[in-house]
Design a protein around this motif. Structure first.
Motif, short mmCIF file in Angstrom:
data_model
loop_
_atom_site.label_atom_id
_atom_site.label_comp_id
_atom_site.label_asym_id
_atom_site.label_seq_id
_atom_site.Cartn_x
_atom_site.Cartn_y
_atom_site.Cartn_z
N HIS A 284 7.89 -0.04 -1.24
CA HIS A 284 9.14 0.58 -0.78
C HIS A 284 10.28 -0.03 -1.59
O HIS A 284 10.38 -1.26 -1.69
CB HIS A 284 9.40 0.30 0.70
N TRP A 285 11.11 0.82 -2.19
CA TRP A 285 12.30 0.34 -2.88
C TRP A 285 13.52 0.60 -2.02
O TRP A 285 13.63 1.66 -1.38
CB TRP A 285 12.46 1.02 -4.24
N ASP A 286 14.43 -0.34 -1.99
CA ASP A 286 15.74 -0.17 -1.33
C ASP A 286 15.61 0.31 0.12
O ASP A 286 16.36 1.18 0.58
CB ASP A 286 16.61 0.81 -2.12
N SER A 287 14.63 -0.23 0.82
CA SER A 287 14.44 0.05 2.25
C SER A 287 14.20 1.52 2.55
O SER A 287 14.53 2.01 3.64
CB SER A 287 15.66 -0.45 3.05
N HIS A 288 13.62 2.26 1.60
CA HIS A 288 13.26 3.65 1.87
C HIS A 288 12.22 3.72 2.98
O HIS A 288 11.28 2.92 3.00
CB HIS A 288 12.71 4.32 0.61
N GLU A 289 12.40 4.67 3.87
CA GLU A 289 11.48 4.79 5.00
C GLU A 289 10.08 5.18 4.54
O GLU A 289 9.09 4.62 4.99
CB GLU A 289 12.01 5.83 5.99
N GLN A 290 9.99 6.16 3.62
CA GLN A 290 8.70 6.58 3.09
C GLN A 290 8.36 5.74 1.86
O GLN A 290 9.24 5.39 1.07
CB GLN A 290 8.74 8.06 2.71
N PRO A 291 7.08 5.42 1.67
CA PRO A 291 6.71 4.63 0.50
C PRO A 291 7.06 5.36 -0.79
O PRO A 291 6.87 6.57 -0.90
CB PRO A 291 5.20 4.46 0.63
N ASP A 292 7.57 4.62 -1.74
CA ASP A 292 7.76 5.17 -3.08
C ASP A 292 6.45 5.16 -3.85
O ASP A 292 6.19 6.06 -4.65
CB ASP A 292 8.81 4.35 -3.84
N VAL A 293 5.65 4.15 -3.60
CA VAL A 293 4.34 4.01 -4.24
C VAL A 293 3.31 3.87 -3.14
O VAL A 293 3.44 3.03 -2.24
CB VAL A 293 4.28 2.78 -5.17
N GLU A 294 2.28 4.70 -3.19
CA GLU A 294 1.16 4.61 -2.24
C GLU A 294 -0.07 5.11 -2.98
O GLU A 294 -0.26 6.30 -3.16
CB GLU A 294 1.44 5.45 -1.00
N CYS A 295 -0.90 4.16 -3.42
CA CYS A 295 -1.89 4.49 -4.44
C CYS A 295 -3.14 3.62 -4.29
O CYS A 295 -3.03 2.41 -4.11
CB CYS A 295 -1.27 4.28 -5.82
N PRO A 296 -4.33 4.21 -4.37
CA PRO A 296 -5.54 3.38 -4.40
C PRO A 296 -5.55 2.48 -5.63
O PRO A 296 -5.00 2.84 -6.69
CB PRO A 296 -6.68 4.41 -4.47
N LEU A 297 -6.18 1.35 -5.50
CA LEU A 297 -6.16 0.35 -6.56
C LEU A 297 -6.70 0.89 -7.88
O LEU A 297 -6.13 0.65 -8.95
CB LEU A 297 -7.00 -0.86 -6.12
N GLY A 298 -7.80 1.65 -7.82
CA GLY A 298 -8.39 2.17 -9.05
C GLY A 298 -7.43 3.05 -9.82
O GLY A 298 -7.27 2.92 -11.04
N ALA A 299 -6.76 3.97 -9.12
CA ALA A 299 -5.81 4.86 -9.78
C ALA A 299 -4.59 4.10 -10.27
O ALA A 299 -4.03 4.41 -11.32
CB ALA A 299 -5.40 5.98 -8.83
N PHE A 300 -4.14 3.10 -9.51
CA PHE A 300 -2.96 2.33 -9.92
C PHE A 300 -3.21 1.63 -11.25
O PHE A 300 -2.30 1.49 -12.07
CB PHE A 300 -2.60 1.31 -8.85
N PHE A 301 -4.45 1.19 -11.46
CA PHE A 301 -4.80 0.52 -12.71
C PHE A 301 -5.56 1.44 -13.67
O PHE A 301 -6.21 0.96 -14.60
CB PHE A 301 -5.59 -0.75 -12.43
N GLY A 302 -5.50 2.75 -13.45
CA GLY A 302 -5.93 3.70 -14.46
C GLY A 302 -7.38 4.10 -14.49
O GLY A 302 -7.81 4.75 -15.44
N ASN A 303 -8.17 3.76 -13.44
CA ASN A 303 -9.58 4.15 -13.47
C ASN A 303 -10.13 4.24 -12.06
O ASN A 303 -10.42 3.23 -11.42
CB ASN A 303 -10.40 3.15 -14.29
#
Length: 665
Positions: A284-303
């Motif tokens: 969450h950036w700047d106290s945004h209510e909804q996550p800005d980033v919400e991602c499984p680990l594999g996809a976050f690191f490209g595989n």
């Protein structure tokens, strides 16, 4: 008899005077600090900056009937050469791919810039990656396997930026056609168009790309300039099933420089694949209510699959086993990053490391910078007879990376034939396509030889099925002002049972960057009257029933429109506080090379003509766009638009069925 009313000949189109350039400089707001070309690739720290007056486009070998015959690539013949790319106005080529059998006749590619009659640059198919400045790894070759006699196939690719201030044409000395041995015509160009040519220096072929080459040769290292910062490191991190833990909590402005992790210090151990799906990173950036980033680990690191280690410039896994993610993530008041274990088993990580720095407000002014975000993760599922919509993004911003994974029902089946299709800002015509999903990541003929990687793209999996591809769009990012929809076919023409999953990375803000302020329905007398529509050199009205290219190519739309050999004129409303105006036209693309000069209140838009070189006599509806620079519209709430037809090649008329008028913010 048609009255001659065209005031400028095509050769005079770009005769921009010093006075006009000075006028543009005064009226147009200061451009972003990134200049089209090498800067957009080299300076990855600038990726969060919002793109102004930029659109992404595609030209390539798409089957015009909507099936899988994606192998004929040409627009028209000019003398002894075959034209495969033809664009008017300022722009920049960022990606070129072409597939060819090595034993086929070898083509030579000729590049013409800014209306030149002689090519400024040329190279043969076999010279990609070897002839300066198209040097590996910025340009390269991939040789596919024999594949039971189907191959081998040579795929050449280039990410070398080729900007142009006025126009660009690419030709070949032979026709790129066919899928049989001895042929090989698949290919595409990905490029940007710009409203203004200010700051653009046309490609010469003598550019010094040494710094960019060094960056691309160091995949796994942070490609951004080194900055002072702080590091938060967590050792032997344990997460029970259903548990979450905070990796970083900040209550001040800053920017994430890098996120790194190790599952185990022994890099030879096989990573449990459940780890890649069950552990999620949430920010969450700047106290945004909804996550800005919400991602499984594999996809976050490209595989998502994790069969092999792959990595590109922005994210991936190094040979020593360390995961890395280098896309910058600025924030202005707070940052909260956590891990969540959404699986049924406890896990342990050897190390997590987050590096952050003080926010550089001159680099990231808040009004002009996007938050790093992910689309809603698309979980593994099958669609039936329609594209899988991997991501749907709203607001304004630009896509910078994507991950797509696919599973077919049986092993070994060729499951890559589905085209990637990207729709931007409600346009019914896809702005980005690919002749097969593998072409989107610059390979070809499926995914038969995993793992494969280059600094911008990679794929993992088992031969042909399953597969997972990742692409970095740093130079050729996909800007949007209202919406971006990223889809992919299941098979040749949505005729296979495939389960897709995936996610998109982008920089964005919630506020939309354009608003619909007027519409003209040509052929509707009331709408024509309201907009004082009139024409000269009319060929009359006609009604067309057809469909658009893309996912909805089986949906027939009927509309009445008009065609002219002279000009048409109409008056439209725009927002008083606009920063430019976009015209969108529904047209009949039965013939290609439709061109018109655009006048705004009797002033010629000198930057470009409205020109579409491609054609489709089967899926005849096209929505194409023309951005009018603010220099011609500043301070106005009403514009009189005149479109003067210019004959080019096979075209005989300018046709128009509907206009949408957008005020840009």
């Amino acid at each position: 008899m048609m009255k001659e009313t065209i005031h400028e000949q095509p050769s005079q189109l770009h005769a921009v005077t010093d006075e006009a350039t000075a006028h543009l400089t005064k009226v147009i707001p200061e451009r972003p600090i990134m200049i089209p070309g090498i800067d957009s690739l080299l300076r990855m720290e600038l990726l969060p900056r919002l793109r102004h007056d930029v659109q992404v486009r595609y030209e390539g070998s798409i089957d015009k009937q909507g099936f899988n015959a994606d192998w004929d690539w040409w627009l028209y013949k000019e003398g002894k050469e075959w034209v495969i790319f033809d664009v008017d106005g300022p722009g920049c080529i960022y990606n070129l791919v072409q597939h060819r059998y090595p034993d086929s006749e070898e083509p030579t590619f000729f590049f013409y810039f800014d209306g030149e009659e002689q090519p400024r640059f040329q190279l043969r198919h076999s010279e990609f990656g070897q002839k300066a400045p198209l040097i590996a790894p910025l340009a390269d070759q991939y040789m596919g396997p024999d594949d039971h006699g189907r191959g081998p196939i040579r795929v050449v690719r280039s990410f070398v930026p080729m900007p142009f201030a006025r126009s660009c044409r690419i030709t070949t000395d032979i026709r790129l056609k066919g899928a049989a041995k001895g042929d090989g015509g698949w290919g595409h160009v990905m490029y940007h168009t710009y409203t203004s040519a200010i700051g653009i220096h046309t490609f010469t072929g003598q550019e010094d790309y040494s710094e960019l080459l060094n960056q691309w040769r160091a995949v796994g290292d942070d490609p951004k300039p080194e900055v002072e910062g702080k590091t938060v490191a967590l050792e032997q991190l344990q997460l029970e099933a259903g548990q979450s833990t905070t990796l970083l909590q900040q209550s001040e402005q800053g920017s994430i420089v890098s996120i790194k992790a190790r599952w185990h210090h022994d890099s030879t151990l096989e990573i449990p694949r459940s780890l890649l799906h069950d552990i999620w990173i949430v920010a969450h950036w700047d106290s945004h209510e909804q996550p800005d980033v919400e991602c499984p680990l594999g996809a976050f690191f490209g595989n998502e699959l994790g069969y092999n280690r792959i990595g590109i410039l922005s994210h991936g896994q190094r040979q020593d086993g360390q995961w890395y993610h280098y896309l910058p993530m600025p924030y202005w008041s707070a940052a909260h990053i956590r891990l969540e274990n959404r699986g049924a088993n406890a896990v342990e990580f050897a190390q997590w490391e987050i590096r952050y720095t003080t926010l550089n407000e001159s680099l990231y002014p808040q009004h002009d910078t996007g938050y790093f975000r992910t689309s809603t993760y698309y979980p593994l599922q099958a669609t039936h007879g329609a594209d899988s919509i991997i991501g749907r993004i709203t607001g304004r911003g630009h896509l910078v990376a994507g991950q797509v994974t696919a599973f077919a029902r049986t092993p070994g089946i060729i499951s890559c034939e589905g085209d990637v299709r990207v729709y931007i800002d409600g346009n019914a015509t896809p702005q980005v396509e690919s002749d097969g999903s593998e072409s989107w990541v610059n390979y070809g003929w499926g995914f038969p030889t995993p793992p494969e990687m280059n600094p911008a793209t990679a794929y993992d999996g088992l031969p042909d099925n399953p597969w997972s591809m990742v692409r970095l769009c740093s130079g050729d990012c996909y800007p949007f002002r209202k919406e971006l929809i990223f889809g992919i076919e299941a098979g040749e023409y949505n005729n296979q049972y495939l389960r897709h999953s995936g996610i998109l990375f982008y920089y964005g803000q919630d506020e939309e960057g354009m608003v619909l302020t007027d519409e003209l329905d040509v052929g509707n007398s009331a709408s024509e009257g309201i907009h004082t529509y009139h024409t000269q050199g009319s060929r009359g009205y006609y009604t067309l029933e057809s469909s658009y290219e893309g996912d909805a190519d089986d949906v027939l739309i009927t509309d009445k429109g008009h065609e002219t050999e002279g000009w048409s004129q109409f008056t439209v409303s725009v927002s008083p506080d606009h920063s430019g105006v976009r015209l969108r036209r529904r047209s009949d693309q039965i013939t290609g090379r439709q061109r018109a000069m655009v006048y705004v209140d009797d002033q010629l838009v000198q930057e470009r003509s409205w020109y579409v070189a491609d054609r489709n006599p089967y899926k005849r509806w096209l929505e194409d766009e023309f951005d009018i620079p603010i220099a011609y519209t500043a301070g106005k709430e009403q514009l009189t638009i005149r479109l003067e037809y210019v004959q080019e090649g096979e075209s005989r008329v300018w046709n128009e069925f509907y206009y949408w008028i957008y005020s840009l913010k």
